[in-house]
Scaffold this motif. Structure first.
Motif, PDB file in Angstrom:
ATOM      1  N   ALA A 135       0.985  -1.309  -0.036  1.00 35.76           N
ATOM      2  CA  ALA A 135      -0.321   0.150   0.250  1.00 35.76           C
ATOM      3  C   ALA A 135       1.029   1.027  -0.435  1.00 35.76           C
ATOM      4  N   ILE A 136       1.854   1.299  -0.268  1.00 41.66           N
ATOM      5  CA  ILE A 136       3.010   2.093   0.119  1.00 41.66           C
ATOM      6  C   ILE A 136       4.233   2.033  -1.551  1.00 41.66           C
ATOM      7  N   ARG A 137       4.665   3.152  -1.922  1.00 43.87           N
ATOM      8  CA  ARG A 137       5.674   2.911  -2.387  1.00 43.87           C
ATOM      9  C   ARG A 137       6.896   3.712  -1.417  1.00 43.87           C
ATOM     10  N   HIS A 138       7.766   3.047  -0.955  1.00 42.51           N
ATOM     11  CA  HIS A 138       8.551   3.590  -1.050  1.00 42.51           C
ATOM     12  C   HIS A 138      10.247   4.471  -0.756  1.00 42.51           C
ATOM     13  N   GLU A 139       9.967   5.614  -0.283  1.00 43.21           N
ATOM     14  CA  GLU A 139      10.688   7.266  -0.844  1.00 43.21           C
ATOM     15  C   GLU A 139       9.783   7.630  -2.059  1.00 43.21           C
ATOM     16  N   VAL A 140       8.573   7.021  -2.199  1.00 39.23           N
ATOM     17  CA  VAL A 140       7.136   7.830  -3.036  1.00 39.23           C
ATOM     18  C   VAL A 140       6.462   9.012  -2.259  1.00 39.23           C
ATOM     19  N   THR A 141       5.641   7.723  -1.456  1.00 45.47           N
ATOM     20  CA  THR A 141       4.745   8.236  -1.105  1.00 45.47           C
ATOM     21  C   THR A 141       4.657   8.109  -0.063  1.00 45.47           C
TER      22      THR A 141
END
Length: 328
Positions: A250-256
């Motif tokens: 559910a997350i994009r690391h260092e993006v969201t």
């Protein structure tokens, strides 16, 4: 045989359903067993979380065997994240050809009309006033049951470790306290005594309260997916979450947002401070988060995939029946 299984079996045998779908630990055990006994053609396990991962010792062994049995009774298994699909396969719960994820995952998709980012500025002003915050406060938010396996010990400890050096920081906890006793006593004492912690009971105004947040945190030990992460992202809020199956999808690391090791209060504190001290990064992550939630999890599109999946399951079953009939 437990009465619940017997009653379900009799109903399923009488009604002769084409598909039976089930989820959550107790319901899965009863429904999977009864559906298998009743020879329901399509037995669909919506695997929205894996309970045994938070246990240890004998309890973990028992719950893992229950999970394995439920998977064995099912004809198709649909976890709500790729992370839990891969975890289940590695754990030997079921073979790869028995499991699949609908679209990009989640149990229901995100209602963009409810989590309306165009209302964010209005809600932010109104609801910050409700919780006693102004534009200068830095709000770390959490939504869910306030309990140990949601990572609340680590979240509270992380905030306590640096809030004294950040007087404008606030921890906003939104949720029930049914399992509040699982939180360490010294942390509970700090929550109750600190003017930097705000508690709001469960309510139906989550989009409005999320609009108040600068960072959303979910350091949970286990999740099927972590829908609250997508909800926060839909409101343009940067997120910090544990790197466990479900939230990691559910997350994009260092993006969201930022992912941190599970059960690591120090790493969690560092990640929170990185975002709280860098408004430009928070804004960039928030913009990317809103686009990610909208493009990958929008509810109406998700439900189209769900309908197509059910139609495919029925078509496959009808084909097998017709094919078998030709060889009788």
């Amino acid at each position: 045989m437990p009465k619940a299984i017997l009653k379900l079996y009799l109903i399923l045998k009488r009604e002769r359903f084409d598909i039976v779908q089930y989820s959550t630990t107790n319901a899965v055990f009863y429904a999977a067993t009864a559906s298998w006994l009743a020879c329901i053609p399509v037995r669909l396990y919506a695997q929205w979380g894996i309970r045994y991962v938070v246990f240890s010792g004998l309890v973990k062994i028992i719950f893992k065997q229950i999970e394995r049995w439920c998977c064995r009774c099912s004809t198709v298994i649909e976890p709500d994240s790729m992370g839990n699909l891969e975890f289940s396969i590695r754990e030997g719960l079921y073979p790869r050809d028995k499991g699949r994820v609908i679209w990009n995952g989640s149990a229901c998709g995100i209602n963009i009309e409810r989590f309306d980012i165009s209302q964010k500025d209005i809600w932010r002003t109104e609801y910050r006033e409700k919780i006693g915050c102004d534009v200068h406060h830095l709000v770390v938010g959490f939504v869910g049951s306030i309990r140990a396996d949601k990572g609340c010990n680590e979240l509270i400890a992380a905030c306590r470790s640096f809030f004294s050096n950040m007087p404008m920081a606030r921890l906003l906890l939104i949720g029930d306290k049914v399992f509040y006793s699982t939180i360490d006593k010294d942390l509970r004492d700090w929550v109750e005594s600190s003017d930097q912690v705000i508690h709001v009971p469960p309510n139906d105004q989550i989009p409005q309260y999320m609009a108040c947040m600068d960072v959303f945190a979910l350091p949970s030990y286990r999740e099927g997916f972590g829908m609250v992460i997508i909800e926060a992202e839909a409101m343009g809020v940067s997120v910090v979450a544990s790197n466990v199956p479900g939230p990691a999808d559910a997350i994009r690391h260092e993006v969201t947002g930022l992912m941190v090791p599970v059960r690591d209060a120090v790493a969690l504190a560092e990640a929170l401070q990185v975002l709280l001290r860098d408004p430009a990064k928070r804004t960039a992550y928030g913009v990317a988060a809103a686009a990610f939630a909208r493009d990958s999890f929008e509810q109406k599109k998700f439900l189209q995939y769900v309908l197509a999946d059910k139609e495919q399951l029925i078509a496959e079953e009808e084909f097998q029946i017709n094919h078998a009939g030709k060889h009788v």
